[in-house]
Design a protein around this motif. Structure first.
Motif, PDB file in Angstrom:
ATOM      1  N   MET A 530     -78.350 102.250  88.018  1.00  0.00           N
ATOM      2  CA  MET A 530     -78.623 101.278  89.070  1.00  0.00           C
ATOM      3  C   MET A 530     -78.685  99.859  88.503  1.00  0.00           C
ATOM      4  N   ILE A 531     -79.318  99.674  87.353  1.00  0.00           N
ATOM      5  CA  ILE A 531     -79.406  98.356  86.717  1.00  0.00           C
ATOM      6  C   ILE A 531     -78.016  97.861  86.355  1.00  0.00           C
ATOM      7  N   ALA A 532     -77.256  98.743  85.719  1.00  0.00           N
ATOM      8  CA  ALA A 532     -75.915  98.345  85.288  1.00  0.00           C
ATOM      9  C   ALA A 532     -75.039  98.024  86.496  1.00  0.00           C
ATOM     10  N   LEU A 533     -75.121  98.865  87.523  1.00  0.00           N
ATOM     11  CA  LEU A 533     -74.299  98.638  88.710  1.00  0.00           C
ATOM     12  C   LEU A 533     -74.698  97.345  89.403  1.00  0.00           C
ATOM     13  N   THR A 534     -76.004  97.092  89.506  1.00  0.00           N
ATOM     14  CA  THR A 534     -76.465  95.858  90.154  1.00  0.00           C
ATOM     15  C   THR A 534     -75.976  94.632  89.393  1.00  0.00           C
ATOM     16  N   LEU A 535     -76.147  94.645  88.078  1.00  0.00           N
ATOM     17  CA  LEU A 535     -75.752  93.496  87.269  1.00  0.00           C
ATOM     18  C   LEU A 535     -74.234  93.315  87.244  1.00  0.00           C
ATOM     19  N   GLU A 536     -73.507  94.427  87.225  1.00  0.00           N
ATOM     20  CA  GLU A 536     -72.046  94.343  87.251  1.00  0.00           C
ATOM     21  C   GLU A 536     -71.572  93.719  88.559  1.00  0.00           C
ATOM     22  N   LYS A 537     -72.208  94.138  89.656  1.00  0.00           N
ATOM     23  CA  LYS A 537     -71.828  93.583  90.955  1.00  0.00           C
ATOM     24  C   LYS A 537     -72.155  92.094  91.025  1.00  0.00           C
ATOM     25  N   LEU A 538     -73.331  91.741  90.552  1.00  0.00           N
ATOM     26  CA  LEU A 538     -73.700  90.316  90.547  1.00  0.00           C
ATOM     27  C   LEU A 538     -72.744  89.510  89.676  1.00  0.00           C
ATOM     28  N   HIS A 539     -72.477  90.046  88.503  1.00  0.00           N
ATOM     29  CA  HIS A 539     -71.576  89.360  87.578  1.00  0.00           C
ATOM     30  C   HIS A 539     -70.186  89.232  88.202  1.00  0.00           C
ATOM     31  N   PHE A 540     -69.743  90.318  88.845  1.00  0.00           N
ATOM     32  CA  PHE A 540     -68.427  90.260  89.471  1.00  0.00           C
ATOM     33  C   PHE A 540     -68.395  89.223  90.585  1.00  0.00           C
ATOM     34  N   GLU A 541     -69.424  89.195  91.396  1.00  0.00           N
ATOM     35  CA  GLU A 541     -69.444  88.242  92.498  1.00  0.00           C
ATOM     36  C   GLU A 541     -69.430  86.812  91.964  1.00  0.00           C
ATOM     37  N   VAL A 542     -70.198  86.569  90.899  1.00  0.00           N
ATOM     38  CA  VAL A 542     -70.236  85.211  90.321  1.00  0.00           C
ATOM     39  C   VAL A 542     -68.861  84.828  89.766  1.00  0.00           C
ATOM     40  N   GLN A 543     -68.280  85.725  88.984  1.00  0.00           N
ATOM     41  CA  GLN A 543     -66.999  85.429  88.354  1.00  0.00           C
ATOM     42  C   GLN A 543     -65.868  85.350  89.385  1.00  0.00           C
ATOM     43  N   ASN A 544     -65.913  86.195  90.353  1.00  0.00           N
ATOM     44  CA  ASN A 544     -64.885  86.181  91.401  1.00  0.00           C
ATOM     45  C   ASN A 544     -64.942  84.883  92.197  1.00  0.00           C
ATOM     46  N   ALA A 545     -66.183  84.442  92.520  1.00  0.00           N
ATOM     47  CA  ALA A 545     -66.354  83.187  93.257  1.00  0.00           C
ATOM     48  C   ALA A 545     -65.875  82.011  92.407  1.00  0.00           C
ATOM     49  N   LEU A 546     -66.148  82.084  91.095  1.00  0.00           N
ATOM     50  CA  LEU A 546     -65.719  81.016  90.184  1.00  0.00           C
ATOM     51  C   LEU A 546     -64.197  80.914  90.153  1.00  0.00           C
ATOM     52  N   ALA A 547     -63.560  82.047  90.057  1.00  0.00           N
ATOM     53  CA  ALA A 547     -62.094  82.044  89.999  1.00  0.00           C
ATOM     54  C   ALA A 547     -61.506  81.472  91.284  1.00  0.00           C
ATOM     55  N   HIS A 549     -63.037  79.439  93.305  1.00  0.00           N
ATOM     56  CA  HIS A 549     -63.377  78.024  93.397  1.00  0.00           C
ATOM     57  C   HIS A 549     -62.429  77.187  92.539  1.00  0.00           C
ATOM     58  N   ARG A 550     -62.074  77.710  91.380  1.00  0.00           N
ATOM     59  CA  ARG A 550     -61.140  76.981  90.517  1.00  0.00           C
ATOM     60  C   ARG A 550     -59.795  76.798  91.230  1.00  0.00           C
ATOM     61  N   SER A 551     -59.424  77.795  91.977  1.00  0.00           N
ATOM     62  CA  SER A 551     -58.120  77.699  92.647  1.00  0.00           C
ATOM     63  C   SER A 551     -58.184  76.812  93.888  1.00  0.00           C
ATOM     64  N   ALA A 552     -59.346  76.780  94.495  1.00  0.00           N
ATOM     65  CA  ALA A 552     -59.464  75.961  95.707  1.00  0.00           C
ATOM     66  C   ALA A 552     -60.865  75.365  95.750  1.00  0.00           C
ATOM     67  N   PRO A 553     -61.111  74.365  94.894  1.00  0.00           N
ATOM     68  CA  PRO A 553     -62.471  73.801  94.791  1.00  0.00           C
ATOM     69  C   PRO A 553     -62.986  73.226  96.103  1.00  0.00           C
ATOM     70  N   ASP A 554     -62.090  72.747  96.908  1.00  0.00           N
ATOM     71  CA  ASP A 554     -62.546  72.099  98.139  1.00  0.00           C
ATOM     72  C   ASP A 554     -62.886  73.096  99.245  1.00  0.00           C
ATOM     73  N   SER A 555     -62.273  74.264  99.179  1.00  0.00           N
ATOM     74  CA  SER A 555     -62.478  75.219 100.284  1.00  0.00           C
ATOM     75  C   SER A 555     -63.309  76.438  99.892  1.00  0.00           C
ATOM     76  N   LEU A 556     -63.315  76.804  98.619  1.00  0.00           N
ATOM     77  CA  LEU A 556     -64.030  77.997  98.172  1.00  0.00           C
ATOM     78  C   LEU A 556     -65.137  77.588  97.213  1.00  0.00           C
ATOM     79  N   PRO A 557     -66.423  77.747  97.644  1.00  0.00           N
ATOM     80  CA  PRO A 557     -67.539  77.272  96.826  1.00  0.00           C
ATOM     81  C   PRO A 557     -67.870  78.246  95.700  1.00  0.00           C
ATOM     82  N   LEU A 558     -68.695  77.809  94.796  1.00  0.00           N
ATOM     83  CA  LEU A 558     -69.246  78.686  93.762  1.00  0.00           C
ATOM     84  C   LEU A 558     -70.305  79.621  94.372  1.00  0.00           C
TER      85      LEU A 558
END
Length: 642
Positions: A530-547, A549-558
């Protein structure tokens, strides 16, 4: 004895009486209404419950009693001529007579295919001898003997058993006690006295003390009338005896046993033999037995047998009635038990204890979410923006931003350590969840023990009523039936009722324990996942949002997770909905287990109520059979009284 004499004088005195009894004989066979009633009662009792050894013994005794000859006791003072009198009746000098009381024991004279003597010793040994042995036995050997039984091939003995008694006032006081004990058992009494010695005070004292209450079935025989000179002296003695002893006997007869025996010894003078036999007046004794003792004997015997049969039936009917009352009480007790379990469950505190499990689960999740949220780190990132000027030239603009980053690997290592506080908390919670299953088991087992105690108290009370509750019950009969009753009241009730309640309790316990064990396994085994899955999901959401945002900084937030976002991911990883359903909602596992228990107890109560109702109905059917038999017995008793 010559042939011409045999055609005129009976070769045996009893043959006179035998002819008069032939029509009565068939009344004592196994085809009589009395015999049929005994058989019917035996069937009715056997339909009610298996017959105990003692009941079988009683019924067998009644059957034998219904077919046994009536008993006539020959009693009197010592040296009153009892043996001589019996020899006259038997037509042969079989019994010894004399001054010494050789036959100072009871001698039963019964029917047999041949003349033989059966000797019953006090130690239980039985031997057979020729009747001449009675003339040879000495007083030392006689003291070892309990009683004699003399078999004689005389048809009348199929109807009558004569008892030659030791008499009263003999040399041994125990003879008097032996004779007195027989009086209550016999059907008729012949008191023998010497005609020239009648009316003595000692004789009157004996009659007042022992014979008075048997007047209706007693005959006084004045023997040795041949010693008087003429009929006037005989009549004078008779008149005196009737005046002195009239209250003690039904009638008084004067006879000469010697004349009766002498008539059988005469070989030639037919008329003289016939005259001597008639003068002996022995036939008057036989007539009294036929007209007075025998009818009373039949009535007394049938009344006694019917009374004993009725007693057996009454005891059995009382037993069935009390059995039905016990079944009704058990039905109520099982119904009350359901309410007791519900009430005790409310008082047990288990529901609050169960609710605290989910509250602790919530707190642990909140603390874990806070821990993970607090572990987020701000990290500067450079966002490159490309644009074109009005002239069409590329323009690159770099922008620095802060974003929440999660130290995934470091957090996994720390939170999944055996020494970690959260790991210990969740393992402890899993243990508490499992332990609640044991608490529930203890509660159910306590309730089951309470049910067992109540049923055991009910069963003990019921058995006591059934075995010893009847005032007119025979204790030997009750003891004889106890094993049979206990087999039902212990083994049958155990199989048919208690086992089902035990199995039901185990099902409810295992249901809850299995569910709780499953939750414990999730907490213990899946915590790190559960810990690993929770952290993996959080990490994925952060990294996915970052990617994005890099592609569309004005429309896709961090993506900067909030505490609530962390909790949502934890809930998903820990199967929060499952725990909420099992531990918290309106139909939690505990409530579901109690509901299942209550439903099963209700179903069980209905099933057992139907079973007990069936037992009561079966008892009522048995009661009807017993009652029908009782009515037949009462009807027969009324016919006897008429």
């Amino acid at each position: 004895m010559q042939d011409n004499l045999e055609t005129t004088i009976p070769s045996n005195i009893f043959e006179i009486f035998i002819q008069e009894c032939l029509q009565e004989k068939n009344k004592h066979t196994s085809n009589t209404p009395l015999h049929a009633l005994i058989v019917k009662a035996q069937y009715a009792l056997a339909q009610s419950s298996p017959l105990s050894a003692n009941t079988k013994k009683i019924l067998k005794g009644l059957l034998n009693d219904s077919n046994t000859p009536m008993k006539v006791a020959i009693i009197g003072q010592f040296s009153s001529g009892k043996s001589t009198f019996l020899n006259a009746l038997l037509g042969s000098e079989i019994l010894p007579s004399g001054i010494t009381p050789v036959t100072a024991k009871v001698c039963e004279i019964v029917y047999g295919e041949e003349t033989t003597l059966e000797i019953h010793y006090k130690n239980g040994m039985i031997i057979h001898r020729h009747p001449e042995y009675l003339k040879q036995i000495d007083s030392i050997e006689n003291a070892k003997i309990s009683f004699y039984r003399l078999f004689v091939p005389l048809d009348l003995l199929r109807e009558i058993t004569f008892l030659d008694t030791p008499g009263f006032n003999s040399q041994n006081e125990s003879d008097t006690n032996t004779t007195n004990a027989l009086l209550e058992e016999v059907d008729g009494i012949i008191w023998l006295s010497l005609i020239d010695n009648v009316g003595k005070n000692t004789e009157k004292e004996i009659l007042q003390k022992y014979i008075q209450k048997y007047a209706s079935k007693s005959l006084c025989v004045l023997n040795q009338k041949d010693r008087l000179k003429n009929a006037d002296e005989i009549n004078t003695s008779l008149a005196y005896a009737k005046r002195v002893f009239g209250d003690f006997f039904e009638t008084i007869i004067a006879i000469s046993a010697k004349q009766a025996i002498d008539s059988l010894k005469m070989q030639s003078d037919t008329q003289s033999a016939q005259k001597l036999f008639e003068d002996s007046n022995i036939k008057a004794v036989l007539d009294f037995i036929t007209t007075c003792i025998k009818p009373q004997s039949i009535y007394a015997k049938e009344y006694r047998i019917l009374r004993n049969l009725r007693m057996l039936l009454v005891i059995e009917k009382k037993k069935i009635h009390r059995s039905n009352q016990a079944f009704i009480a058990l039905t109520k007790k099982l119904g009350i038990y359901i309410e007791q379990v519900r009430f005790h469950a409310l008082q047990s505190g288990l529901e609050k204890k169960f609710q605290r499990l989910f509250n602790a689960f919530e707190l642990h999740l909140d603390s874990l979410a806070q821990e993970i949220f607090n572990s987020f780190e701000l990290k500067e990132i450079i966002i490159v923006r490309e644009s074109k000027s009005r002239l069409g030239f590329k323009k690159v603009v770099k922008q620095t931003k802060n974003m929440s980053c999660i130290p995934k690997d470091r957090l996994i290592t720390r939170l999944c350590s055996d020494e970690n506080e959260f790991m210990r908390k969740f393992k402890k919670l899993g243990f508490e969840i499992s332990e609640f299953g044991k608490s529930f088991e203890e509660f159910i087992q306590s309730e089951t023990k309470e049910l067992y105690a109540q049923i055991e108290e009910w069963r003990t009370h019921s058995l006591r009523l059934l075995q010893f509750g009847c005032d007119d019950d025979n204790s030997d009969l009750a003891l004889g039936r106890m094993i049979l009753d206990k087999r039902f009241w212990v083994e049958t009730l155990e199989c048919e009722i208690l086992n089902d309640y035990r199995i039901n309790a185990l099902h409810c316990i295992h249901f809850l324990q299995d569910e709780l064990s499953f939750l414990q396994k999730i907490l213990n085994m899946d915590f790190c996942n559960m810990i690993a899955l929770t952290l993996e999901k959080l990490h994925f959401e952060v990294q996915n949002a970052l990617a994005k945002h890099r592609s569309a900084p004005d429309s896709l937030p961090l993506y900067n997770p909030t505490l609530e976002n962390v909790r949502i991911f934890i809930n998903s990883g820990i199967h929060y909905g499952l725990f909420q359903e099992k531990l918290s909602l309106n139909f939690s596992l505990y409530k579901k287990a109690l509901w299942n228990l209550s439903e099963e107890l209700t179903r069980l109560h209905q099933d057992k109520k139907e079973l007990l109702t069936l037992w009561i109905q079966n008892n009522n059917d048995k009661q009807n059979i017993l009652q029908n038999c009782t009515r037949d017995i009462l009807s027969y008793l009324q016919s006897l009284q008429r």
